[in-house]
Design a protein around this motif. Structure first.
Motif, PDB file in Angstrom:
ATOM      1  N   LEU A 149      18.948 -15.503  32.810  1.00  0.00           N
ATOM      2  CA  LEU A 149      18.571 -14.813  34.043  1.00  0.00           C
ATOM      3  C   LEU A 149      18.379 -13.316  33.851  1.00  0.00           C
ATOM      4  N   MET A 150      19.033 -12.734  32.847  1.00  0.00           N
ATOM      5  CA  MET A 150      18.988 -11.274  32.654  1.00  0.00           C
ATOM      6  C   MET A 150      18.656 -10.915  31.206  1.00  0.00           C
ATOM      7  N   THR A 151      17.643 -11.554  30.641  1.00  0.00           N
ATOM      8  CA  THR A 151      17.322 -11.279  29.240  1.00  0.00           C
ATOM      9  C   THR A 151      16.850  -9.846  29.024  1.00  0.00           C
ATOM     10  N   TYR A 152      16.260  -9.228  30.061  1.00  0.00           N
ATOM     11  CA  TYR A 152      15.863  -7.820  29.932  1.00  0.00           C
ATOM     12  C   TYR A 152      17.050  -6.943  29.552  1.00  0.00           C
ATOM     13  N   LEU A 153      18.241  -7.337  30.001  1.00  0.00           N
ATOM     14  CA  LEU A 153      19.445  -6.559  29.766  1.00  0.00           C
ATOM     15  C   LEU A 153      20.177  -7.024  28.513  1.00  0.00           C
ATOM     16  N   THR A 154      20.250  -8.329  28.302  1.00  0.00           N
ATOM     17  CA  THR A 154      20.990  -8.847  27.145  1.00  0.00           C
ATOM     18  C   THR A 154      20.328  -8.428  25.840  1.00  0.00           C
ATOM     19  N   GLU A 155      19.012  -8.532  25.763  1.00  0.00           N
ATOM     20  CA  GLU A 155      18.295  -8.086  24.566  1.00  0.00           C
ATOM     21  C   GLU A 155      18.448  -6.583  24.369  1.00  0.00           C
ATOM     22  N   ASN A 156      18.307  -5.849  25.455  1.00  0.00           N
ATOM     23  CA  ASN A 156      18.378  -4.387  25.390  1.00  0.00           C
ATOM     24  C   ASN A 156      19.723  -3.925  24.853  1.00  0.00           C
ATOM     25  N   LEU A 157      20.799  -4.518  25.337  1.00  0.00           N
ATOM     26  CA  LEU A 157      22.124  -4.113  24.882  1.00  0.00           C
ATOM     27  C   LEU A 157      22.356  -4.474  23.422  1.00  0.00           C
ATOM     28  N   ALA A 158      21.871  -5.641  23.003  1.00  0.00           N
ATOM     29  CA  ALA A 158      22.020  -6.009  21.593  1.00  0.00           C
ATOM     30  C   ALA A 158      21.319  -5.008  20.694  1.00  0.00           C
ATOM     31  N   SER A 159      20.175  -4.497  21.134  1.00  0.00           N
ATOM     32  CA  SER A 159      19.443  -3.516  20.331  1.00  0.00           C
ATOM     33  C   SER A 159      20.181  -2.190  20.235  1.00  0.00           C
ATOM     34  N   LYS A 160      21.183  -2.004  21.075  1.00  0.00           N
ATOM     35  CA  LYS A 160      21.960  -0.766  21.088  1.00  0.00           C
ATOM     36  C   LYS A 160      23.333  -0.933  20.444  1.00  0.00           C
ATOM     37  N   GLY A 161      23.529  -2.075  19.760  1.00  0.00           N
ATOM     38  CA  GLY A 161      24.755  -2.244  19.008  1.00  0.00           C
ATOM     39  C   GLY A 161      25.864  -2.943  19.753  1.00  0.00           C
TER      40      GLY A 161
END
Length: 430
Positions: A149-161
């Protein structure tokens, strides 16, 4: 001269055609930054991998089968999606396809329809263990919803460590939605179980790809709607006597929810010290009496609330705002999207949901009538990045949060000119 102009015209047509073809092959990915995205919204320096895990929580109360106040035990299955910093070989695209469904299980008016949408992560990529370990973020969807439901956020956070784990809450997803009693009982229990599983799988010597990658001693919980209901409870806010009574009516006379109520042994005990912060998008329950003053006093962790000022599901003035005001022992912030309704957390609607002829509910489950959903996604990325960086990584991000109550023409740190329609409140513990 005529031939020269004809050649030029043909070149332009071919160039435009090639551009159109290229744009049609380049996937739109929810979460990509708009030109006016705030400073912390773009992705970070890490490449992102994604994997699916199947977990089992043994000996749980099968509340759907409760009768005469008793529920049999069962082994509760949970599917989770894990996004993580990864090492991606040169030449491999950082892209995936997520398999989702719209509609609702056992609802003829909203039949379950599979679809896919693009994500910026590589399926089963090798973990970047050398750069870790990374803090853990656990994400809990609404009712119904899914781990996507929130892949925009889950992917983004993973890219930030960060290692980010989103839960498919069994009996609460589009595919298997069942009685509300399961959601009321299991949200905090699922969150805590997944935290323990991630710690176990990340331990030194574990055969999992997570070994040495994830630092569960630095954990944050993010929840939307019923997910917000769950993470607040894990963070120490106890359910009210009215919540226990409501649950009992829905669950065959079982009062099992009392185990997570204010004053129960679980809520009197200190909150799990691994959990450092809570983010609650549009948390549900205040208008239904699920929370009261005594229970909200138990929330002591730093908390960021994110809400729509016209929320039509959880309520705002008599709902989310009262939760924020009642959590008197927490250092808390509340970001408000002025005039927005409930959908301040999900992905922007993807192409499959925009097709003509679909039931309006499929679109409205994601759409926000008063705001551009992609802009909401970018703003959420910005503030969640600031809040988690502060509490999980010790970054000095307070300037992004300690802002004037209302944004006017982009005067908040990190925002570009013409930003309007946002409010930020901050209250320190009493």
């Amino acid at each position: 001269m005529y031939r020269r102009w004809l050649s030029l015209l043909l070149f332009c047509v071919l160039s435009i055609g090639a551009s159109i073809a290229q744009s049609q092959t380049e996937p739109f990915v929810v979460g990509d930054p708009l030109p006016d995205a705030p400073e912390l919204a773009p992705r970070g320096a890490y490449k992102v991998g994604v994997r699916t895990l199947k977990l089992t929580n043994p000996g749980q109360a099968d509340i759907l089968k409760a009768k005469d106040g008793k529920a049999p035990a069962y082994d509760r299955p949970l599917t989770v999606e894990v996004w993580y910093p990864a090492r991606i070989p040169q030449g491999q695209a950082e892209l995936t396809q997520y398999e989702q469904v719209m509609g609702l299980a056992n609802n003829p008016q909203r039949p379950v329809v599979p679809y896919t949408f693009a994500g910026r992560a590589l399926r089963d990529a090798g973990p970047d263990v050398q750069s870790g370990p990374f803090p853990l973020v656990i994400v809990s969807h609404g009712y119904p919803g899914s781990r996507y439901l929130m892949t925009y956020l889950t992917e983004n956070l993973a890219s930030k460590g960060y290692v980010v784990v989103a839960i498919d809450h069994t009996e609460s997803t589009y595919r298997d939605v069942a009685s509300f009693s399961s959601t009321l009982l299991n949200r905090p229990l699922d969150d805590l179980f997944v935290l323990n599983e991630m710690a176990r799988l990340s331990a030194k010597g574990s055969p999992s790809f997570l070994a040495g990658l994830c630092d569960a001693s630095r954990t944050a919980l993010i929840g939307y709607s019923m997910g917000g209901y769950g993470v607040l409870n894990v963070g120490g806010a106890g359910y009210s006597p009215q919540a226990v009574s409501l649950f009992k009516q829905l669950a065959g006379g079982s009062d099992t929810l009392r185990l997570r109520a204010a004053g129960s042994p679980a809520l009197k005990a200190p909150v799990d010290t691994r959990i450092k912060a809570i983010i609650a998008f549009a948390p549900w329950g205040m208008e239904r009496g699920v929370w009261d003053a005594e229970g909200l006093k138990g929330l002591r962790l730093p908390t960021l609330f994110i809400a729509g000022g016209k929320d039509d599901v959880s309520g705002y003035d008599k709902g989310i705002k009262l939760i924020y005001e009642g959590a008197v022992n927490a250092d808390r912030y509340m970001l408000t999207y002025v005039n927005a309704r409930h959908n301040v957390a999900p992905n922007a609607p993807v192409a499959a949901i925009l097709k003509p002829g679909l039931p309006l509910n499929e679109y409205m489950h994601y759409a926000e009538p008063g705001w551009n959903e992609r802009r909401i996604n970018n703003i959420n990325q910005h503030f969640v990045t600031a809040f988690l960086g502060w509490h999980l990584k010790g970054q000095d991000n307070r300037k992004y949060l300690d802002v004037p109550e209302k944004v006017t023409d982009g005067v908040w740190p990190g925002f570009k000119p013409r930003a309007v329609g946002l409010e930020m409140r901050h209250a320190k513990p009493d």
